[in-house]
Design an enzyme around this catalytic site. Structure first.
Site: not given
Ligand code: TNX
Length: 552
Positions: A369
């Site tokens: 992300e």
């Molecule tokens: C996505 S999954 C994220 C996390 C969040 C999560 C909540 C991922 C690699 N990153 O930072 O906590 O969704 O569901």
């Protein structure tokens, strides 16, 4: 969940016991007079398994063959025999003895020998054929003895976890609590068992909300009970930094000072971390530390502003980030500066210090992300960090976005939403599967679940159970799937009671996805078997979600 959920769960257990007692010792028509003394508490009676085919094992084993004849009974004279001269196997025997003593009150002396053993023993032996692999076991029960045969101490350990689940649920209780005198018997037969996938994991996000060493150990207990072998700790994020780094002390002074919602946060000292690692090792669980970068890094940047590209750090949705650690739950806004050498010095120090205290082979670099960098900046960053990880002799793991960078052949990409996982696969990387719509333990079970998120949908028990890691991603063969991991993100999960509510029973479902051959796996069978685990959870003080999909 209310903070007193655990107490409620325990109360639930004792209420169940009282109800059982009441039902057991009072005929329905008995007159109730005030003059009569209250009935003395009677032993709880929970019938032992009548036949090995009626087992409630989770994960389901590869093969179970019931035999005829009398069961094996644990008695005051039962002994445990371990291989001579193997400290790890001896430890498995010692742990088995401790577990059996607690509920039965028998002594279970442990002795080391490779010679034939007398009747009435539980024998742990190293050996067996290659088909058992690194973690398999072959368990035989007859009237005179129990034998667990395995190629490795890990296999012996899984055999003892099977033995534990074959005994009545009150094996999980203190004898003094339960006054348990049920016959501790196991029906005769043979179980041959080995896992489908090598990586069977859970993840705990200790960054969004902090969990104490003891709470992490409670989570390791659950992981081990269901024959999972990996616990991934998400140790840093925008809301906190949770691990002591001597060369960058502000990381914990500032970064460890809070959490989502502004609570007190916390962090693990090196001693704390060592004790988690040791506890895990004793249960054949590998700790995988994750430092999330380049995004999800505001905990570090708030501690050392020079790690960001600009000062002050760009804030969420424009504006600037106020000084201090972020306590909201937006994602993607922060980034370590990929063009700054001090960042790579920082990463080198952090990877060096954490690797030195991590016996397991993996270092997880996050990588998910990233909204504040271009693809080129991101790939450049991941490639430099990858070199650092391998310099400290660790195998790099990263969330699937790392597929945008050039990966070394041994690097593992952790799939969670599918699009960039295939980029990693096409480069020859192995995949660890954590599809959010199946394996995310922070998704709500249903629209009315109080905790959790729902961006990947609702994940009821059957949804977490009913999928196959090999057919899930088209074109990815079994040998490219290293395994399965279920992450618990904790934006909405504030304490261990709440965490357990989200973890149980979905983690046991995922454990079966990861362990049991596709040909043996069956939802109808799982939903019956898992129901028999609820009394265990209650006796263990583990909170759980009583899914309506199961006849508890
Ligand atoms: C996505 S999954 C994220 C996390 C969040 C999560 C909540 C991922 C690699 N990153 O930072 O906590 O969704 O569901």
């Amino acid at each position: 969940m209310p903070r007193n959920g655990l107490a409620a769960a325990r109360l639930g257990a004792s209420l169940t016991i009282s109800v059982l007692l009441a039902a057991a010792c009072r005929p329905a028509s008995a007159p109730q007079t005030a003059a009569k003394p209250a009935p003395r508490p009677q032993p709880i009676r929970m019938a032992p398994l009548a036949n090995l085919n009626a087992h409630h094992l989770v994960p389901a084993p590869v093969s179970v063959t019931a035999a005829t004849g009398a069961p094996f009974a644990l008695t005051a004279t039962t002994t445990i025999v371990v291989p001579a001269n193997n400290a790890d196997a001896a430890r498995v025997g010692d742990e088995l003895a401790k577990m059996l003593r607690r509920a039965t009150g028998y002594r279970f002396p442990v002795s080391g020998t490779d010679a034939p053993v007398p009747n009435g023993s539980i024998v742990l032996r190293l050996g067996g054929g290659g088909e058992l692999g690194n973690e398999g076991y072959d368990l035989t029960v007859d009237t005179t003895a129990i034998q667990i045969l395995a190629g490795t101490p890990a296999g012996l350990f899984y055999g003892t976890q099977t033995l534990r689940q074959l005994l009545p649920a009150p094996i999980e209780a203190e004898q003094s609590e339960t006054r348990m005198v049920t016959a501790w018997t196991i029906p005769p037969g043979r179980i041959i068992d080995h896992p489908r996938f090598a990586w069977r994991g859970a993840m705990l996000d200790v960054a969004r909300h902090f969990f104490t060493v003891d709470e992490v150990k409670q989570t390791i207990d659950l992981v081990a009970l269901y024959k999972l072998n990996t616990l991934h700790l998400h140790l840093s994020d925008d809301q906190g930094w949770r691990i002591q780094i001597d060369s960058w002390p502000n990381l914990t002074i500032v970064g460890g000072s809070t959490e989502v919602g502004g609570g007190p946060g916390g962090f693990y000292t090196k001693q704390d971390y060592a004790s988690i690692v040791k506890y895990a090792q004793d249960r054949f669980v590998t700790i995988v530390p994750e430092i999330d970068m380049p995004a999800h890094s505001n905990g570090a940047i708030a501690s050392y502003p020079q790690l960001g590209c600009s000062k002050p750090t760009p804030g969420v949705y424009g504006g600037t980030q106020p000084p201090g650690v972020y306590t909201g739950i937006a994602v993607g806004f922060s980034s370590l500066c990929p063009d700054s050498e001090v960042v790579y010095k920082f990463v080198d120090d952090v990877v060096r210090e954490i690797s030195a205290m991590t016996p397991g082979p993996y270092f997880h670099v996050g990588g998910d992300e990233v909204e504040a960098l271009t693809n080129e900046q991101y790939a450049h960053f991941v490639e430099r960090v990858q070199d650092i990880v391998y310099k400290y002799n660790k195998t790099m793991v990263g969330w699937e976005e790392i597929g945008k960078a050039r990966l070394r052949p041994t690097t593992i990409a952790q799939q969670w939403k599918s699009d960039s996982a295939l980029l990693a696969f096409k480069q020859g990387a192995k995949l660890l599967l954590s599809p959010a719509s199946k394996a995310y333990l922070d998704m709500k079970y249903t629209p009315s679940t109080e905790l959790g998120l729902d961006w990947a949908g609702f994940v009821e028990l059957r949804t977490s159970y009913d999928w196959d890691p090999v057919t899930y991603l088209q074109g990815v063969p079994e040998q490219s799937v290293v395994g399965v991991e279920a992450p618990l993100w904790t934006e909405t999960v504030k304490n261990i009671t709440a965490a357990q509510y989200m973890i149980v029973p979905r983690l046991p479902a995922i454990a079966e996805v990861a362990w049991t051959p596709a040909s043996v796996k069956s939802w109808d069978s799982f939903r019956t078997r898992i129901a028999a685990h609820a009394p265990r959870w209650r006796l263990l003080g583990v909170n759980y979600y009583p899914s309506p999909e199961v006849a508890w």
